[in-house]
Every structure is written in structure tokens, then in C-alpha cells.
Write a protein that holds these residues in place. Structure first.
Motif, PDB file in Angstrom:
ATOM      1  N   ALA A 133       0.818  -1.216   0.000  1.00  0.00           N
ATOM      2  CA  ALA A 133       0.000   0.000   0.000  1.00  0.00           C
ATOM      3  C   ALA A 133       0.849   1.263   0.000  1.00  0.00           C
ATOM      4  O   ALA A 133       0.371   2.327  -0.426  1.00  0.00           O
ATOM      5  CB  ALA A 133      -0.947   0.002   1.204  1.00  0.00           C
ATOM      6  N   LEU A 134       2.093   1.177   0.455  1.00  0.00           N
ATOM      7  CA  LEU A 134       2.952   2.363   0.453  1.00  0.00           C
ATOM      8  C   LEU A 134       3.133   2.912  -0.963  1.00  0.00           C
ATOM      9  O   LEU A 134       3.284   4.125  -1.154  1.00  0.00           O
ATOM     10  CB  LEU A 134       4.329   2.039   1.032  1.00  0.00           C
ATOM     11  N   ASP A 135       3.123   2.025  -1.953  1.00  0.00           N
ATOM     12  CA  ASP A 135       3.348   2.465  -3.324  1.00  0.00           C
ATOM     13  C   ASP A 135       2.276   3.453  -3.787  1.00  0.00           C
ATOM     14  O   ASP A 135       2.527   4.261  -4.685  1.00  0.00           O
ATOM     15  CB  ASP A 135       3.377   1.259  -4.265  1.00  0.00           C
ATOM     16  N   ARG A 156      12.745   1.859  -5.080  1.00  0.00           N
ATOM     17  CA  ARG A 156      12.236   1.873  -3.715  1.00  0.00           C
ATOM     18  C   ARG A 156      11.320   3.085  -3.544  1.00  0.00           C
ATOM     19  O   ARG A 156      11.559   4.141  -4.142  1.00  0.00           O
ATOM     20  CB  ARG A 156      13.384   1.977  -2.690  1.00  0.00           C
ATOM     21  N   ILE A 157      10.294   2.920  -2.736  1.00  0.00           N
ATOM     22  CA  ILE A 157       9.509   4.075  -2.315  1.00  0.00           C
ATOM     23  C   ILE A 157       9.830   4.315  -0.849  1.00  0.00           C
ATOM     24  O   ILE A 157       9.887   3.368  -0.046  1.00  0.00           O
ATOM     25  CB  ILE A 157       7.997   3.876  -2.519  1.00  0.00           C
ATOM     26  N   LEU A 175      10.531   8.314  -4.810  1.00  0.00           N
ATOM     27  CA  LEU A 175      11.058   7.070  -5.349  1.00  0.00           C
ATOM     28  C   LEU A 175      12.555   7.227  -5.588  1.00  0.00           C
ATOM     29  O   LEU A 175      13.023   8.312  -5.947  1.00  0.00           O
ATOM     30  CB  LEU A 175      10.377   6.722  -6.675  1.00  0.00           C
ATOM     31  N   VAL A 176      13.298   6.139  -5.398  1.00  0.00           N
ATOM     32  CA  VAL A 176      14.743   6.170  -5.643  1.00  0.00           C
ATOM     33  C   VAL A 176      15.189   4.866  -6.291  1.00  0.00           C
ATOM     34  O   VAL A 176      14.498   3.845  -6.213  1.00  0.00           O
ATOM     35  CB  VAL A 176      15.546   6.379  -4.337  1.00  0.00           C
ATOM     36  N   ASP A 177      16.346   4.912  -6.896  1.00  0.00           N
ATOM     37  CA  ASP A 177      17.027   3.724  -7.387  1.00  0.00           C
ATOM     38  C   ASP A 177      17.904   3.221  -6.237  1.00  0.00           C
ATOM     39  O   ASP A 177      18.860   3.889  -5.837  1.00  0.00           O
ATOM     40  CB  ASP A 177      17.885   4.075  -8.604  1.00  0.00           C
ATOM     41  N   ALA A 178      17.578   2.059  -5.716  1.00  0.00           N
ATOM     42  CA  ALA A 178      18.276   1.556  -4.530  1.00  0.00           C
ATOM     43  C   ALA A 178      19.756   1.281  -4.782  1.00  0.00           C
ATOM     44  O   ALA A 178      20.543   1.250  -3.841  1.00  0.00           O
ATOM     45  CB  ALA A 178      17.594   0.286  -4.027  1.00  0.00           C
ATOM     46  N   SER A 179      20.129   1.091  -6.025  1.00  0.00           N
ATOM     47  CA  SER A 179      21.535   0.795  -6.324  1.00  0.00           C
ATOM     48  C   SER A 179      22.414   2.040  -6.243  1.00  0.00           C
ATOM     49  O   SER A 179      23.636   1.942  -6.142  1.00  0.00           O
ATOM     50  CB  SER A 179      21.661   0.179  -7.719  1.00  0.00           C
TER      51      SER A 179
END
Length: 257
Positions: free
Chosen positions: A152-154, A242-243, A186-190
Motif C-alpha cells: 500500500a505504500l506504493d 524503492r519508495i 522514489l529512488v534507485d536503490a543501487s
């Protein structure tokens, strides 16, 4: 020769269908198993709360809270000694116990009963203190495609979703805390790492930084904040996405040490 080839292709096609049905059936089974286990925990949680509310008028509000919290903790710690609280986000299906392991891997694929399952658990970063006293506390959960865990966070990536869902509650080992969201992105986790207490940054600097990254403006007063709590889950809009949802404490009702 052509007939034999057609037969082979037909058999391969049937085999692929059987495999696909088997994979879908297994996914469905695992999903239902996880949902059933969590529903049992929710029912268990509700029952404990109902049965631990002191009715004596001779007790103060803090005494009633202490009796209730100690009994709730006793019941959950008897199941899992890594239990450190419960998170509920009104208006969503996020309603789960929180655990704290020795690393961030153990509960990625284990539920509250420590059974192996890909849904995992909702867990605090192992570098955080279980009393939520760090400058920055991080809580993780999978974003399962069946809609469970932190899925649900998305929805918070859309500004319209947050209306009526700005706050959430965490029951700690000492009482209740209400948090209000102030940033979502939102981010790119890498390529992005979360700041944790060991980085030495102060709360105000972190708040300013995280607010600047938010996808949309959120009217949350952070002027009195002394720590940040972040909820982190997967996002499938970007590769390795990731959110991240950041919040600050706005109310608490906890027993004294």
C-alpha cells in the motif's frame, strides 16, 4: 515427419501450460498462506487488546496503559522475542507486527513465526534501537504483488492518495506513537542509500534534505521534530526502485521507565 513434429510441438505446448498452471497455483497458495497467517495475527492482536483493557476506576490512565502494554508485550514476545511493536496505517491494509533482527536479511524471507516465506516480515533496521529513540529509525517491508505487506505504500507516490492517510500509529514496547508523513519519493536503490544514526547528521538537516526530495508538497509541521521514522518498500516503476515515506512524531502516549 511433419506429423511427428506437430505432436512434439503440441506436447511442448501442453507441458508449458501445465508448468504455468503449477507456478500460478504455487504463487496463489503462498499468497493465501501469508494472508491467513497475518489475519490470525491481526485477530490475535485485537483479542489481546480487548482482554487487557483494565476496567477499574481506581487506576490512573497511565496505570491502565502500563497494565495493557505489559500484557500485550508478554503475549507477543512469547511468540517471537524479536517483537518490538505493531504498525497500523488507517485507510490501508498495513496492520502488522514489527520485528528487529540481528541483520537486515533474516526477516526478508521469514514471517513473524520465523517460518520461511517470501513475504517476509515488517522489520526495523538492525542498526536502530528498539525503543525508536534514534535520530532516524527505518522500517522495511516487501511490496508484494498480491497487495500485502507494505504494498500500500506504493500508492503514496500519487498525491491524491495521502488525503486522509497522512498519519499512522506504531505501538511500541512502551505505548503508542502517532506519526505524520512529510515526504514521499522514489529512488534507485543501487545508487541511493538511507542515512542512519551512524552518519552523524542532525534531525533538522535530514528533514530539510528529505523534504526537498518529496514528489509533492505535504503540509506537516516538522519544527518540533526530534527524530524521523522512515518506511521503505519496493517500487516497480523504476529498475531496482524503492519508495520511501518519511514521517515525524506528532503524538505519543507511553509509560515511563
Amino acid at each position: 515427419m511433419k506429423n511427428n513434429m506437430r505432436k512434439i510441438l503440441r506436447m511442448v505446448g501442453y507441458l508449458l501450460i501445465v508448468v504455468a498452471i503449477g507456478v500460478f497455483g504455487w504463487d496463489f497458495y503462498i499468497s493465501q498462506k501469508s494472508k491467513a497467517a497475518n489475519n490470525e495475527l491481526v485477530d490475535f492482536n485485537n483479542t489481546i487488546i480487548e482482554n487487557t483493557i483494565p476496567i477499574s476506576d481506581d487506576l490512573t490512565a497511565e496505570e491502565k496503559l502500563e497494565i495493557s502494554i505489559r500484557q500485550i508485550n508478554k503475549e507477543f514476545l512469547a511468540i517471537n522475542s524479536d517483537y518490538i511493536g505493531w504498525i497500523e496505517v488507517p485507510g490501508t491494509n498495513i496492520n502488522h507486527p514489527i520485528v528487529l533482527g540481528r541483520d537486515n536479511d533474516f526477516y526478508l524471507r521469514r514471517n513473524f513465526n520465523r517460518e520461511r516465506i517470501r513475504h517476509g516480515s515488517i522489520f526495523m533496521d538492525y542498526r536502530n534501537k528498539p525503543d525508536y529513540s534514534d535520530n532516524h529509525t527505518v522500517i522495511y517491508g516487501h511490496s508484494m504483488r498480491d497487495g500485502t505487506m507494505f504494498r500500500a505504500l506504493d500508492n503514496y507516490k500519487n498525491s491524491s492518495y495521502i488525503n486522509g492517510r497522512e498519519t499512522f500509529t506504531i505501538r511500541t514496547l512502551k505505548g503508542y506513537r502517532t506519526y505524520r508523513i512529510f515526504s514521499v519519493y522514489l529512488v534507485d536503490a543501487s545508487t541511493t542509500t538511507l542515512d542512519i544514526p551512524a552518519n552523524g547528521m542532525n534531525v533538522r538537516s535530514l528533514i530539510d534534505f528529505y523534504r526537498s526530495k518529496s514528489r509533492y508538497r505535504i503540509d506537516t509541521d516538522t519544527s518540533q521534530a526530534d527524530h524521523i521514522l522512515s518506511l521503505v518498500s519496493c517500487n516497480y516503476d523504476i529498475e531496482n526502485g524503492r519508495i520511501i515515506v518519511h514521517a515525524v512524531l506528532v503524538d505519543q502516549n507511553e509509560i515511563s521507565d
